[in-house]
Design an enzyme around this catalytic site. Structure first.
Site, PDB file in Angstrom:
ATOM      1  NE  ARG A   1     -28.759 -19.310 -16.885  1.00 48.83           N
ATOM      2  CZ  ARG A   1     -28.630 -18.161 -17.528  1.00 48.83           C
ATOM      3  NH1 ARG A   1     -29.628 -17.305 -17.536  1.00 48.83           N
ATOM      4  NH2 ARG A   1     -27.532 -17.864 -18.171  1.00 48.83           N
TER       5      ARG A   1
ATOM      6  CB  SER B   1     -30.844 -10.361 -17.870  1.00 49.62           C
ATOM      7  OG  SER B   1     -30.214 -10.591 -16.651  1.00 49.62           O
TER       8      SER B   1
ATOM      9  CG  HIS C   1     -28.149 -12.635 -11.881  1.00 44.39           C
ATOM     10  ND1 HIS C   1     -28.873 -11.733 -12.614  1.00 44.39           N
ATOM     11  CD2 HIS C   1     -27.366 -13.297 -12.776  1.00 44.39           C
ATOM     12  CE1 HIS C   1     -28.551 -11.839 -13.897  1.00 44.39           C
ATOM     13  NE2 HIS C   1     -27.650 -12.776 -14.029  1.00 44.39           N
TER      14      HIS C   1
HETATM   15  P1  ADP Z   1     -23.396 -13.365 -18.790  1.00 48.06           P
HETATM   16  O1  ADP Z   1     -23.604 -12.134 -19.576  1.00 48.06           O
HETATM   17  O2  ADP Z   1     -21.954 -13.671 -18.487  1.00 48.06           O
HETATM   18  O3  ADP Z   1     -24.186 -14.562 -19.235  1.00 48.06           O
HETATM   19  P2  ADP Z   1     -25.372 -12.923 -16.793  1.00 48.06           P
HETATM   20  O4  ADP Z   1     -25.585 -11.600 -16.175  1.00 48.06           O
HETATM   21  O5  ADP Z   1     -26.394 -13.401 -17.727  1.00 48.06           O
HETATM   22  O6  ADP Z   1     -23.936 -12.946 -17.396  1.00 48.06           O
HETATM   23  O7  ADP Z   1     -25.170 -14.021 -15.668  1.00 48.06           O
HETATM   24  C1  ADP Z   1     -24.105 -14.027 -14.778  1.00 48.06           C
HETATM   25  C2  ADP Z   1     -23.992 -15.395 -14.161  1.00 48.06           C
HETATM   26  O8  ADP Z   1     -25.211 -15.731 -13.524  1.00 48.06           O
HETATM   27  C3  ADP Z   1     -23.740 -16.529 -15.145  1.00 48.06           C
HETATM   28  O9  ADP Z   1     -22.886 -17.468 -14.530  1.00 48.06           O
HETATM   29  C4  ADP Z   1     -25.095 -17.124 -15.354  1.00 48.06           C
HETATM   30  O10 ADP Z   1     -25.014 -18.486 -15.722  1.00 48.06           O
HETATM   31  C5  ADP Z   1     -25.679 -16.971 -13.978  1.00 48.06           C
HETATM   32  N1  ADP Z   1     -27.145 -16.949 -13.981  1.00 48.06           N
HETATM   33  C6  ADP Z   1     -27.955 -16.120 -14.645  1.00 48.06           C
HETATM   34  N2  ADP Z   1     -29.259 -16.425 -14.435  1.00 48.06           N
HETATM   35  C7  ADP Z   1     -29.253 -17.497 -13.595  1.00 48.06           C
HETATM   36  C8  ADP Z   1     -30.291 -18.317 -13.010  1.00 48.06           C
HETATM   37  N3  ADP Z   1     -31.579 -18.116 -13.266  1.00 48.06           N
HETATM   38  N4  ADP Z   1     -29.905 -19.335 -12.200  1.00 48.06           N
HETATM   39  C9  ADP Z   1     -28.585 -19.556 -11.974  1.00 48.06           C
HETATM   40  N5  ADP Z   1     -27.573 -18.856 -12.509  1.00 48.06           N
HETATM   41  C10 ADP Z   1     -27.902 -17.837 -13.303  1.00 48.06           C
END
Ligand code: ADP
Length: 165
Positions: free
Chosen positions: A95, A133, A18
């Site tokens: 991703r 996460s 993130h």
């Molecule tokens: P959600 O619950 O909507 O999936 P997340 O908290 O998991 O939300 O993620 C928020 C955003 O961050 C999403 O667009 C997700 O694709 C992106 N994201 C999460 N981890 C990564 C990563 N390792 N690299 C790039 N983008 C990420």
């Protein structure tokens, strides 16, 4: 006019994946608001470890020196949040290929809900593409070391949760 974006997600907790998206997003946007979705369903695959306030506190501490990053909550539709706060862009990270399908679905639906808002996808940094996460929580709960993938303050909070389980 300031170019503002919201970066919505669960952030349960925030990871280096993130953080990388936010830091790179700051080269495009003047201001990014990390919007913590507080409507996570209990007992779903994404059931929360951290309260919204705990998630916010970690994010605030990580970005304490970055005035262009804000943190907020949203319990409803992100497109209503965007309308209320006059934000024109949603930033999302991409991703693996499987993200693409759900992200496209969400972006298309969001366009229906609020045609004024554009979604901007940013590809993950290659060494962070396997971080989420959820996987970090799973590994940590089984005793694995996740400290390489999150800031120290987050690693400490995860450890605390695992000890209390
Ligand atoms: P959600 O619950 O909507 O999936 P997340 O908290 O998991 O939300 O993620 C928020 C955003 O961050 C999403 O667009 C997700 O694709 C992106 N994201 C999460 N981890 C990564 C990563 N390792 N690299 C790039 N983008 C990420």
């Amino acid at each position: 006019m300031k170019h503002k974006a919201i970066y919505p997600g669960s952030f349960d907790p925030i990871t280096n994946g993130h953080i990388d998206i936010i830091q790179r997003g700051l080269a495009i946007f003047d201001e990014i608001t990390i919007v913590i979705a507080t409507n996570l369903r209990k007992n779903s695959a994404k059931s929360a470890w951290f309260t919204p306030d705990e998630r916010k506190a970690m994010i605030k501490s990580i970005f304490r020196k970055e005035k262009r990053v804000n943190v907020d909550f949203c319990s409803g539709l992100m497109m209503d949040y965007a309308r209320e706060h006059q934000v024109q862009c949603v930033l999302r990270g991409l991703r693996v290929a499987s993200d693409f399908e759900t992200e496209m679905m969400m972006a298309t639906m969001n366009k229906e809900l609020n045609p004024k808002v554009e979604t901007v996808f940013m590809p993950t940094r290659k060494d962070l593409s396997f971080i989420s996460s959820s996987i970090l929580k799973e590994v940590a709960s089984l005793g694995g070391d996740i400290s390489e993938y999150v800031p120290a303050i987050v690693a400490k909070q995860i450890e605390k949760k695992v000890r209390g389980m």
